[in-house]
Design a protein around this motif. Sequence first.
Motif: not given
Length: 452
Positions: A253, A173, A267, A415, A418
């Motif tokens: 997600t 991530c 993603i 992101i 997420w």
Amino acid sequence: MMYNEKMLESFSKEYAERCQVTDKITAEMFDANGVLRGLRDKNGNGVVAGLTSISKIEAFRMENGQKIPCDGNLWYRGYNVIDLVKGFEGKRCGFEEVAYLLLFGELPSGEQLHNFCEVLATARHLPTNFTRDVIMKAPSADLMNSLTRSVLTLASYDDDIRDTSLQNVLMQCMKLISEMPMLAVYGYHAYNHYVCDESLYIHRPQPDLSTAENILLMLRPDKKYTELEAQVLDAALVLHMEHGGGNNSTFTTRVVTSAGSDTYSVIAAALSSLKGPKHGGANIKVVEMMADLRKEVSDWEDEEEVKEYLGKLLDKQAFDRKGLIYGMGHAVYSLSDPRARVFKHFVEALAIEKGRHKDFALYSMIERLAPEVIADKRKIYKGVSANVDFYSGFVYSMLDIPLELYTPIFAMARIVGWSAHRIEELVNADKIIRPAYKSIMVERDYVPMDER
Ligand SMILES: CC(=O)SCCNC(=O)CCNC(=O)[C@H](O)C(C)(C)COP(=O)(O)OP(=O)(O)OC[C@H]1O[C@@H](n2cnc3c(N)ncnc32)[C@H](O)[C@@H]1OP(=O)(O)O
Ligand SMILES: O=C([O-])CC(=O)C(=O)O
């Protein structure tokens, strides 16, 4: 057999009409079966699908046992997002500070923030020749697709792709959070060069700069930006970072995570959701819609003429004929979206500096008129107001950010949300998300071919 586009076209035309009939389920049937369209009741309340401690959204208040619509509020890990944005006003690295908060649950100390910035800087690195071999290939104005393609291709460079241990997922991530601005901005440059015939330049990010500063540096031919520009972009990123578990891309997600998929696939799925024009893709649509309005409406100060155009949008007679006024309405908020309030403030300040008062007046007029026009033509239960996407594109245009990058900028921020939700799902649920669909199908006996 030779490829025949016409044949495909006429077959799909005929069969699309059939699908329209075969697959129709009316609003009355939803009501009769007690199933909520869009998983939301008539008052806009979503079906509760999970628990989260990452953020909270408020659109109503209880007063004397009654639910009263109120101005929207949004908290990240307990802190009001407006306080967070005010907290780092005039400083750098708001994105990094709030990313730390969302991922790890606490505001960082100076030292923790410094270390985290170093980790992000070291992860801001693409595999050798990735820009040439992947990003530059098949460039397109649809940067969300090129971003998704890049994210999926990065998986081929990861030997531990399927390892869903927390440490590995967190590492993946953080790498993707750092790489996303490069994937998007370089994707734009590839498109600008190969499709629009402009010069090509690829600037490397600098380790001592913040995410917002690096985005502007990589984007601009001369690598230059002002402090104010970087601060506005930094705040914009923070405002887009997180919005609960139920928004379409974050729920995606959580759904894909619950199936046990890898970080890249999760993603990519979230990006595919975010690009939708009813979700993050609305920021591009707003600007395109405003351009269409300027062409179709002769006097932008004439409220009646503007109202008439808005009515045409809802009647599917103008712009993309989808029946929507983009940047308006929200699945949860009623009176206002707090992020739109902050964006409006930025727009007001920048519009004066950039001489765009006339545009600002037009946006403000639409913000005022659109809820009336929507309420006239649709059944409204909880109020409609400007959402985060309404003013964001206007702000980006004043930062000279190209239209194609508006939704990717949303993605560069979201992101983080997420990632936080992927981690929360992994830590807690460990149960595949699988809602039910009530079937209204009628069973039939098989009919042999010669009897059909
Ligand atoms: C980051 C984000 O995702 S913010 C949202 C960005 N999206 C947009 O700006 C696109 C335009 N807006 C919309 O499409 C909607 O407002 C959504 C998808 C965001 C929310 O939709 P809903 O949850 O259905 O909102 P709500 O329950 O308040 O809507 C009531 C009715 O008004 C309609 N409506 C709401 N907003 C709009 C709009 N902007 N234009 C036209 N009609 C609208 C809805 O379609 C619904 O009608 P229906 O019952 O016939 O389907
Ligand atoms: O919450 C939603 O449905 C959409 C939204 O505003 C977001 O994801 O930021």
